[in-house]
Design an enzyme around this catalytic site. Structure first.
Site, mmCIF file in Angstrom:
data_model
loop_
_atom_site.group_PDB
_atom_site.id
_atom_site.type_symbol
_atom_site.label_atom_id
_atom_site.label_comp_id
_atom_site.label_asym_id
_atom_site.label_seq_id
_atom_site.Cartn_x
_atom_site.Cartn_y
_atom_site.Cartn_z
ATOM 1 N N ARG A 99 0.893 -1.055 -0.146
ATOM 2 C CA ARG A 99 -0.020 0.637 0.075
ATOM 3 C C ARG A 99 0.670 1.099 -0.075
ATOM 4 O O ARG A 99 1.753 1.735 0.720
ATOM 5 C CB ARG A 99 -0.959 -0.002 0.829
ATOM 6 N N HIS A 126 -7.778 0.644 -6.350
ATOM 7 C CA HIS A 126 -7.383 -0.122 -5.438
ATOM 8 C C HIS A 126 -8.274 -1.671 -6.101
ATOM 9 O O HIS A 126 -9.510 -2.203 -5.901
ATOM 10 C CB HIS A 126 -8.764 0.128 -3.893
ATOM 11 N N GLN A 129 -9.573 -4.401 -3.603
ATOM 12 C CA GLN A 129 -11.491 -4.237 -3.232
ATOM 13 C C GLN A 129 -11.972 -4.578 -4.123
ATOM 14 O O GLN A 129 -13.117 -5.191 -4.106
ATOM 15 C CB GLN A 129 -11.110 -2.397 -3.042
ATOM 16 N N ASP A 218 -17.431 5.412 -1.107
ATOM 17 C CA ASP A 218 -16.336 5.626 -0.695
ATOM 18 C C ASP A 218 -16.016 6.790 -0.028
ATOM 19 O O ASP A 218 -16.712 7.656 -0.451
ATOM 20 C CB ASP A 218 -15.121 5.452 -1.467
ATOM 21 N N CYS A 265 -16.244 0.057 1.315
ATOM 22 C CA CYS A 265 -15.515 -0.382 1.195
ATOM 23 C C CYS A 265 -14.928 -0.694 2.688
ATOM 24 O O CYS A 265 -13.955 -0.951 2.714
ATOM 25 C CB CYS A 265 -14.712 -0.191 0.435
ATOM 26 N N ARG A 293 -13.317 -9.818 1.755
ATOM 27 C CA ARG A 293 -11.836 -9.744 1.614
ATOM 28 C C ARG A 293 -11.145 -10.671 1.622
ATOM 29 O O ARG A 293 -10.391 -11.138 1.393
ATOM 30 C CB ARG A 293 -11.049 -8.130 2.429
HETATM 31 N N1 NVA Z 1 -10.810 5.937 -1.221
HETATM 32 C C1 NVA Z 1 -9.917 5.912 0.017
HETATM 33 C C2 NVA Z 1 -10.214 3.975 0.232
HETATM 34 C C3 NVA Z 1 -10.061 3.190 1.498
HETATM 35 C C4 NVA Z 1 -9.674 2.230 1.204
HETATM 36 C C5 NVA Z 1 -8.735 6.150 0.376
HETATM 37 O O1 NVA Z 1 -7.917 6.271 -0.541
HETATM 38 O O2 NVA Z 1 -8.312 6.790 1.988
HETATM 39 N N1 CP Z 2 -11.020 -1.176 2.515
HETATM 40 C C1 CP Z 2 -10.020 -0.723 2.967
HETATM 41 O O1 CP Z 2 -8.458 -1.226 2.546
HETATM 42 O O2 CP Z 2 -9.722 -1.026 4.450
HETATM 43 P P1 CP Z 2 -8.687 -0.765 4.853
HETATM 44 O O3 CP Z 2 -8.545 0.567 4.755
HETATM 45 O O4 CP Z 2 -8.825 -0.617 6.845
HETATM 46 O O5 CP Z 2 -6.989 -1.615 4.545
#
Ligand code: NVA
Ligand code: CP
Length: 308
Positions: A99, A126, A129, A218, A265, A293
């Site tokens: 990540r 993502h 997801q 989201d 998500c 997941r």
């Molecule tokens: N759009 C959000 C997704 C979190 C899983 C982010 O990037 O923070």
């Molecule tokens: N949906 C998701 O990726 O959650 P986290 O940010 O908690 O990993």
């Protein structure tokens, strides 16, 4: 060797195969319990996480393998070249999940890596997801073909991957969003989506909600900015702009279908893209979605390691 940095890094048929197998693995996990024995997943995080971290690590354990968790600030990635560090980690691990803040750094990591790399969410995509989301939709409806999946809010990393995944799965995808977060703009993908004939972008909420089988949203502000004081003015601006696109009981009631699913998500920001209560509505599947997941990623890891 295949990476999974974007949904379109694999074919539609492989994507749908993983979705199907993930449901089968969820329903009968035992036969897979030893399938990655001796294998190691390296998990690299530049940002925070609950679901991605726990589900990948537990998934690897349930497949008989092992996962190592590292935050980039506790590695040498800040002082060394990312591709070099990726190469080194891949000499130890069989699979990497990362990540990273920026997609360009994830791509650099994957360029160096000699083993498959999975995107655990960056500023553009993502895909893990989205794989889960299509699995959840298929699990609930028994199919994905022909369904109308509508994403309300801001075009972002999650909507990018969900759009491609929905079209791969034969669904119709509507992005009902007044804006796209600039890092998430992907003209190349948009051309593919447009050519599919199953993708639409609109700001017309009435048109989008009519007949929706799934409504999804989201956060309007990505995790790295949510509590950032320098983002406060932008946060206020977005709050006003996106509020009409909030998912709540009133919006759900406008689909014209009793079984419209509510998805997110997570983590959700109540009072923003979700109201205070919709997450607990009988049509909300957000907790099953989060659980999935685990199952979808087991399917993904098996696929990337040639075991599916
Ligand atoms: N759009 C959000 C997704 C979190 C899983 C982010 O990037 O923070
Ligand atoms: N949906 C998701 O990726 O959650 P986290 O940010 O908690 O990993």
């Amino acid at each position: 060797m295949t990476d999974f940095l974007r949904v379109r890094d694999i074919s539609a048929s492989d994507f749908n195969l993983i979705v199907e197998r993930a449901i089968a693995i969820k329903n009968n996990p035992e036969p897979w319990s030893d399938s990655l024995r001796g294998k190691t997943l390296a998990m690299i995080f530049q940002k925070t996480s609950t679901r991605t971290r726990f589900s990948f690590e537990v998934g690897m354990t349930q497949l008989g393998g092992h996962a190592i968790f590292a935050q980039t600030q506790h590695t040498q990635m800040g002082i060394a070249d990312i591709p070099d560090e990726g190469k080194v980690i891949s000499r130890y691990a069989n699979l990497i999940m990362a990540r990273m803040m920026f997609n360009r750094d994830l791509v650099a990591l994957a360029e160096g890596s000699e083993v498959p790399v999975i995107n655990g969410c960056d500023d553009r995509y993502h895909p893990a997801q989205a794989l889960t989301d299509l699995m959840t939709i298929k699990e609930k409806f028994g199919r994905t073909e022909g369904l109308k999946i509508v994403y309300f809010g801001i075009g972002n990393n999650v909507s990018n991957s969900l759009a491609m995944a929905s079209v791969y799965a034969g669904a119709q995808f509507v992005l009902c969003a007044p804006e796209i977060d600039p890092p998430a703009l992907d003209e190349e993908q948009n051309a593919l989506l447009d050519a599919s004939g199953r993708y639409e972008q609109t700001t017309d909420i009435d048109r989008a909600i009519a007949g929706a089988d799934v409504i999804y949203t989201d956060t309007w502000i990505n995790m790295e900015h949510f509590s950032d004081p320098s983002f406060a003015a932008e946060k206020e601006r977005r709050l006003k702009l996106f509020m009409p696109y909030q998912i709540n009981e009133a919006l759900l009631g406008r689909s014209g279908k009793p079984g419209t699913l509510v998805m997110h998500c997570l983590p959700a920001h109540k009072g923003y893209e979700f109201n205070e209560t919709i997450m607990y509505h009988p049509n909300s599947v957000v907790f099953d979605q989060a659980e999935n997941r685990l199952h979808a990623q087991k399917g993904l890891m098996l696929y990337l390691l040639g075991k599916l």
